[in-house]
Enzyme design. Structure first.
Site, PDB file in Angstrom:
ATOM      1  N   PRO A   1       0.679  -1.429   0.081  1.00 39.52           N
ATOM      2  CA  PRO A   1       0.154  -0.044   0.075  1.00 39.52           C
ATOM      3  C   PRO A   1       0.929   1.013   0.113  1.00 39.52           C
ATOM      4  O   PRO A   1       1.462   1.486   0.933  1.00 39.52           O
ATOM      5  CB  PRO A   1      -0.776  -0.318   1.205  1.00 39.52           C
ATOM      6  CG  PRO A   1      -0.059  -1.115   2.164  1.00 39.52           C
ATOM      7  CD  PRO A   1       1.094  -1.559   1.457  1.00 39.52           C
ATOM      8  N   GLU A   2       0.629   2.126  -0.786  1.00 35.86           N
ATOM      9  CA  GLU A   2       1.218   3.651  -1.001  1.00 35.86           C
ATOM     10  C   GLU A   2      -0.226   4.217  -0.694  1.00 35.86           C
ATOM     11  O   GLU A   2      -1.063   3.872  -0.517  1.00 35.86           O
ATOM     12  CB  GLU A   2       1.755   3.849  -2.367  1.00 35.86           C
ATOM     13  CG  GLU A   2       2.981   2.928  -2.309  1.00 35.86           C
ATOM     14  CD  GLU A   2       3.823   3.325  -3.704  1.00 35.86           C
ATOM     15  OE1 GLU A   2       3.962   4.748  -4.107  1.00 35.86           O
ATOM     16  OE2 GLU A   2       4.272   2.527  -4.528  1.00 35.86           O
TER      17      GLU A   2
END
Length: 274
Positions: free
Chosen positions: A2-3
DNA sequence: CCGACAACCTGTGAGC
DNA sequence: TGCTCACAGGTTGTCG
């Protein structure tokens, strides 16, 4: 996994299921995350109502009716995910923690355990993990090319490392750093103090553009990112360079090159990016 | 202050 | 088919 776009996608997916609901407790199966899950977590949040789920950088912040400040801090690390499930759904491997509601649970899964789930009673912004964070690229107004340019003064790291530095701007991880620099036509290896101010204006615009489009596409699914409803994100189809070593540059056709910069794989076009 | 690097942990995919 | 090894979307802490 996840960014910023994936965390924001997660937030939007689960928030409607949580706001207004009352917590019945937490079930901790594995407390050994990046930091140990507090022993008193369940006791602290039992009976509290959810006021909202916010995002700061890649942190998710669960705000409750009590205490007045603070609440639950979550981070997904490299491999974390959150889903809303019926309360009787049996946990699978790496389902380390549930926040329990009336008929459903918010289930936290994280195979690599680089994420964290914490409790704080101080204002979120004052927590040691959040205090030093730089501006939000999409919502703060403080994130500008001028600010990037200023942050580069006196430093000589590669520009890719600069934009991945949380004190400079938050939420830009390894995928979107490569993608932003491609759009801005800047070589990711270039020393950050050797880039003109006007190019930083371009870069700031490209960072905002890439993150916005990734959120609109529901995030990037490379191997295992899925929404709370189990569907993948579709931004991987729009990636120009990330994970595309050897493929033709969409702009000039030259093969995309990969190189480790600051311990992370980076992807760029030697011809288009200077 | 700056920058380079190791560490945290498990799963997966490439290559043999 | 099965094994080994390199590498994976993040962040922090330490060292020079």
């Amino acid at each position: 996994m996840p960014e910023l776009p994936e965390v924001e996608t997660t937030r939007r997916g689960i928030a409607p299921h949580l706001v207004g609901e009352m917590l019945l407790g937490a079930t901790v199966r594995q407390a050994g995350l990046r930091q140990r899950v507090p022993d008193a977590l369940s006791q602290q949040l039992t009976g509290r109502h959810v006021l909202g789920l916010e995002r700061r950088a890649k942190y998710l912040l669960l705000r409750l009716d009590q205490p007045r400040e603070g609440g639950v801090i979550l981070h997904l690390g490299m491999s974390g995910s959150l889903r809303i499930l019926p309360a009787d759904t049996p946990p699978g491997p790496h389902d380390h923690l549930d926040l329990r509601f009336n008929d459903r649970v918010l289930r936290y899964r994280d195979p690599r355990r680089f994420g964290l789930v914490l409790w704080t009673e101080q204002p979120f912004a004052e927590h040691p993990l959040l205090r030093h964070l730089g501006p939000e690229p999409l919502t703060s107004g403080e994130f500008t090319g001028a600010r990037l340019h200023k942050a580069a003064i006196g430093r000589r790291v590669a520009v890719k490392n600069l934009i991945m530095d949380n004190r400079v701007v938050v939420g830009v991880g390894n995928i979107y750093a490569s993608e932003s620099l491609f759009l801005a036509r800047i070589d990711p290896r270039r020393a950050c103090n050797r880039i003109a101010a006007h190019r930083y204006e371009t870069l700031a615009i490209c960072i905002r553009s890439v993150l916005t489009k990734a959120i609109e596409a529901g995030g990037t699914t490379l191997r295992d990112f899925h929404h709370e409803d189990g569907k993948p994100g579709y931004f991987s189809q729009q990636l120009n360079v990330y994970n595309r070593a050897g493929e033709p540059c969409p702009c000039c056709g030259e093969p995309i090159r990969s190189q480790v910069i600051g311990q992370r794989s980076s992807f760029f076009c030697v011809h288009c990016q200077r």
